[in-house]
Each structure stands twice: as structure tokens, then as C-alpha cells.
Design an enzyme around this catalytic site. Structure first.
Site, PDB file in Angstrom:
ATOM      1  N   ASP A 232       8.677   7.418   3.842  1.00  0.00           N
ATOM      2  CA  ASP A 232       7.460   8.229   3.740  1.00  0.00           C
ATOM      3  C   ASP A 232       7.803   9.649   3.266  1.00  0.00           C
ATOM      4  O   ASP A 232       8.976  10.017   3.133  1.00  0.00           O
ATOM      5  CB  ASP A 232       6.782   8.254   5.119  1.00  0.00           C
TER       6      ASP A 232
ATOM      7  N   GLU B  14       4.849   8.033  -1.164  1.00  0.00           N
ATOM      8  CA  GLU B  14       4.421   9.439  -1.274  1.00  0.00           C
ATOM      9  C   GLU B  14       2.968   9.487  -1.746  1.00  0.00           C
ATOM     10  O   GLU B  14       2.531  10.486  -2.269  1.00  0.00           O
ATOM     11  CB  GLU B  14       5.400  10.279  -2.097  1.00  0.00           C
TER      12      GLU B  14
ATOM     13  N   GLY C  63       1.197   8.313  -4.137  1.00  0.00           N
ATOM     14  CA  GLY C  63       0.752   8.465  -5.526  1.00  0.00           C
ATOM     15  C   GLY C  63       0.589   9.898  -5.968  1.00  0.00           C
ATOM     16  O   GLY C  63       0.215  10.162  -7.114  1.00  0.00           O
TER      17      GLY C  63
ATOM     18  N   ASP D 197      -3.766   6.618   2.393  1.00  0.00           N
ATOM     19  CA  ASP D 197      -3.892   5.456   3.280  1.00  0.00           C
ATOM     20  C   ASP D 197      -5.252   4.765   3.193  1.00  0.00           C
ATOM     21  O   ASP D 197      -6.291   5.422   3.091  1.00  0.00           O
ATOM     22  CB  ASP D 197      -3.687   5.893   4.737  1.00  0.00           C
TER      23      ASP D 197
HETATM   24  C1  GLA Z   1       1.628   7.755   6.395  1.00  0.00           C
HETATM   25  C2  GLA Z   1       1.709   6.439   5.618  1.00  0.00           C
HETATM   26  C3  GLA Z   1       1.106   5.330   6.456  1.00  0.00           C
HETATM   27  C4  GLA Z   1       1.845   5.218   7.787  1.00  0.00           C
HETATM   28  C5  GLA Z   1       1.819   6.558   8.507  1.00  0.00           C
HETATM   29  C6  GLA Z   1       2.722   6.559   9.736  1.00  0.00           C
HETATM   30  O1  GLA Z   1       0.317   8.160   6.572  1.00  0.00           O
HETATM   31  O2  GLA Z   1       1.050   6.559   4.393  1.00  0.00           O
HETATM   32  O3  GLA Z   1       1.143   4.097   5.763  1.00  0.00           O
HETATM   33  O4  GLA Z   1       3.156   4.799   7.530  1.00  0.00           O
HETATM   34  O5  GLA Z   1       2.266   7.607   7.669  1.00  0.00           O
HETATM   35  O6  GLA Z   1       2.782   7.793  10.363  1.00  0.00           O
END
Ligand code: GLA
Length: 417
Positions: free
Chosen positions: A162, A197, A199, A220
Site C-alpha cells: 500500500d 497506490e 491509481g 477503494d
Molecule cells: C487502503 C487500501 C485498502 C485496504 C486498506 C487497509 O485503503 O486501498 O484496500 O488495504 O488500505 O488499511
């Protein structure tokens, strides 16, 4: 080797020569970049913990989930990964080795990996290219080699990496991702590397080059059809589709656009994927997500409670004919042939000269299906399979179809002589 290729090339016509040269160039490039299409040669499939457990991820319930995946037939259908997302970490030990939270994983991650491997399954884990993850847990910046080694020793098969708490610029992102990709490679264990990241820095242009096999293309997903105009956060199925669908040229075996988790079967569950207290999507919308993610060669990560699935959820996640579209060996992401406020039409080339055709109705009412086969290049001899009705139909049957609001009709055009 050079001479052998040279000799055989002289005996071929120019078309064959061109093909052979392209194949060798690709192999050469892959060898030079240290990329292997055997890693993630097909979109990954499995179950990811974030939407359901968020930070409360734990060994006991993950084992229950794995067992339910086996018993429900999901593993046989191809969902062989469990992906542990954020929240598993318990800091570092005296030697700075990253450790799992002993309360959540009393037997340790290695024991869980061994358990899964014993069942023919694989394990994914999560970290972040900064000091802390998105949910504030210990992450891997400046410990890349040490953490990669630990992950390899545990038997990890995939790393989601991430980008929370990291600088916004693209150069730093590329360097940080490359550093971890190299650390993973150095371990000698094939660990698929997922770049997350969201996009923001157009990773489709550079993620494969720095050693990633897949990359998230958006922020997300939430369990909703579309983001409301006044909402700042949380993308729906349609929002993600609009971005991911345009990136088809970047996808292929070992390099996938990751459209984020399936929300199929969440039905408005509270938590990270929740829709601000909303009721989630309908089964028709879940079916659409599954069809469209399959067409786009996105990884298929279920995120619902596998231990308690209703019949509708099972029939979506276990639709083998749709899974086959996602897992087709050519690995070609569907081309969006039409897209306006009402319809989206996608065509995906499959092995054996077959095609998959998806038609999404974005309107809030049903509409009749009207298709121009010549425009779609589908005029040859094909048998048509309706992949949700599970039956073979004729072209004239197709012309009588209605598409419900938010439904995606999905057909396989099977080449016949
Ligand atoms: C980000 C990612 C998610 C998840 C959360 C976990 O938001 O995009 O898919 O992994 O972190 O904290």
C-alpha cells in the site's frame, strides 16, 4: 542459439517471421526485466480480509474462512488465495523482524501459511511503503529486505503493498515499489507483488517496469452501485468501471489492472466497504460486478462472509462459465466498444477464436437489447452461450432479450466451423 533462429527464420514467410521475432523480443524483455509471466499468468483469485474483518483479522476466523472456501467449492473453482490485509502486524521484535500480533495470530503467520499450503491454497499478506500502514500498523519502509525475507520464510505467496503515509510524487513511489520488488526477488521465493497506490500516479504506465504483477487503478470500492454527486469518499462499481475499462491496453499475463475487491454478497455490511449506512447493492448489481471484473481480467477477490453465503451469492461467485472468461489463457482485457449514459458494451477476445460480449444497462429502467453484429465484428459462425442463463441461444433469441436496470448480459460466442 542465434544461428538456429537465423536458420529457421530464412525458411519462413514474412508474416511468420514477424510473429517469431515479436515472441523472442517479448521473451528477451521479460528476461531482462526479471519479470516472469509464470507469476500471475492469470488474474489472481481468492478471498481478501479487509472488507469483512477490517483490523479485526485473526487466525481463527481466517481458518474458518479457508475451510468454508474449500467446502463451498470456491477453491475448486479457482479461488485459491487468502489475502490477509491490514491489521495483522504486531510491531517488530528485538532484531527488528516484523511480527504478527500474537493475540490475533497466536500460532504465527507461518503456521497459517503451512495450513493453507497443506490444503492446496496460497497466502497473501499486506504491507505499506512507509513507516505506518493505512490503518496505522508497522510497515516496511527501510526494512524492505528484512521484511521480504521474513515473508519468504513464512511461505507468503503474494504481497499487497500500500502507499499510505508516503510522499505524493511519482518518483518516490516508483523507487519505493522497485525497492520492495527487488527485495522480494532476492528472496528466491516467487511472491506476486501487488501495487496499491490507488491509481493516483497512473501505475499502469510504470508498475510492471518496477516489478509489479498487478496494480490497483482506483481508490477503494464501497458496496454501492455509484457514488452520489455530493459524496467525497467511496467509489461504487460503476465509478471503478469507468476508469478501469479504459486501461485495457496495459493488461496481459503477469500485468493486471486491479479493480479492487468484489463486493458480491456484502449486502450493506458495515465496515470499510460500507455505504455510509446504506443497504449495499442488489444481486443484479453484484452479478454485473462479477461479469465486468471478469471481462476486465481484474483479480477476483471475494470479500463477503464465505461461512454464510446465500444461494444468490454462491451462484454468482461460483459461476464457472464467467470465471472461465476471467481466467482465459490469452489474458486479454475486454475492449470497451461503446459507452454512453445508458449502455456499455465490452468485447473480449478469448482463446480458440471465441469472444465474450458484455452489455451493461446503466439506466434505472429495463431496455431492449439491440446489437449491431457487424459493428462488433461478430458476423462469423458462432454458437452463443448465455453465461447467466447457462444455455445456448440463437441470434434471433438474442434480439428478443430485455436488459434489466444495472444488469450486465454476458455471452460467449463460441467459434464453430
Ligand atoms: C487502503 C487500501 C485498502 C485496504 C486498506 C487497509 O485503503 O486501498 O484496500 O488495504 O488500505 O488499511
Amino acid at each position: 542459439m542465434h544461428t538456429v533462429i537465423g536458420l529457421s527464420l530464412t525458411n519462413m514467410n514474412s508474416y511468420m517471421r514477424k510473429e517469431i521475432i515479436i515472441i523472442f523480443c517479448c521473451l528477451f524483455n521479460m528476461a531482462c526485466l526479471g519479470q516472469s509471466t509464470s507469476m500471475a499468468s492469470k488474474p489472481l483469485m481468492g478471498w481478501m480480509s479487509w472488507n469483512f474483518f477490517a483490523e479485526k483479522v485473526n487466525e481463527l476466523e481466517l481458518k474458518e474462512m479457508a475451510t468454508a472456501m474449500i467446502q463451498s467449492g470456491l477453491v475448486d473453482a479457482g479461488y485459491n488465495y487468502i489475502f490477509i490485509d491490514d491489521g495483522w502486524q504486531g510491531g517488530r521484535d528485538m532484531k527488528n523482524n516484523i511480527i504478527a500480533d500474537p493475540a490475533k495470530f497466536p500460532s504465527g503467520i507461518k503456521a497459517f501459511a503451512d495450513f493453507l499450503h497443506g490444503k492446496g491454497m496460497k497466502l497473501g499478506i499486506y504491507s505499506d511503503a512507509a513507516q505506518l500502514t493505512c490503518a496505522g500498523y508497522t510497515a516496511s519502509l527501510n526494512f524492505e529486505e528484512q521484511d521480504a525475507k521474513t515473508f519468504a520464510e513464512w511461505g507468503i505467496d503474494y504481497l499487497k503493498y500500500d502507499y499510505c503515509n508516503a510522499p505524493a510524487d511519482s518518483n518516490t513511489a516508483k523507487l519505493r515499489y522497485q525497492k520492495m520488488a527487488e527485495a522480494l526477488k532476492k528472496t528466491g521465493r516467487p511472491i506476486v507483488f501487488g501495487i496499491c497506490e490507488w491509481g493516483e500516479r497512473k501505475p499502469w504506465n510504470w508498475a510492471a517496469g518496477v516489478g509489479g504483477q498487478l496494480w490497483r487503478t482506483t481508490h477503494d470500492i464501497r458496496d454501492k452501485w455509484v457514488k452520489k454527486p455530493n459524496e467525497k469518499w467511496g467509489l461504487g462499481i460503476l465509478d471503478i468501471l469507468e476508469t478501469n475499462a479504459t486501461l485495457n491496453e496495459f493488461a496481459g499475463p503477469g500485468r493486471w489492472n486491479d479493480a479492487d475487491m468484489l463486493v458480491v454478497g456484502l449486502y450493506g455490511k458495515k465496515g470499510p466497504s460500507g455505504d455510509g449506512g446504506g443497504i449495499g447493492c442488489t444481486d443484479i448489481e453484484y452479478e454485473s460486478q462479477f461479469s465486468l471484473w471478469a471481462m476486465m481480467c481484474s483479480p477476483l477477490y471475494a470479500s463477503n462472509d464465505i461461512r454464510k453465503m446465500n444461494e444468490a451469492t454462491k451462484s454468482i461467485l461460483l459461476n464457472k462459465e464467467v470465471i472461465n472468461i476471467n481466467q482465459d489463457s490469452l489474458g486479454i482485457q475486454a475492449v470497451q466498444k461503446e459507452n454512453d449514459g445508458s449502455l456499455s458494451i465490452f468485447l473480449k477476445s478469448l482463446s480458440n477464436g471465441d469472444y465474450a460480449l458484455a452489455i451493461l444497462n446503466k439506466l434505472d429502467c429495463s431496455i431492449p437489447l439491440i446489437l449491431d453484429f457487424s459493428k462488433l465484428g461478430l458476423e462469423g459462425n458462432f454458437q452463443i452461450r448465455d453465461l447467466w442463463e447457462h444455455k445456448t441461444i440463437t441470434k434471433s433469441d438474442l434480439k428478443k432479450q430485455m436488459i434489466l436496470s444495472h444488469q450486465t448480459k454476458l455471452y460467449r460466442f463460441v467459434k464453430s466451423n
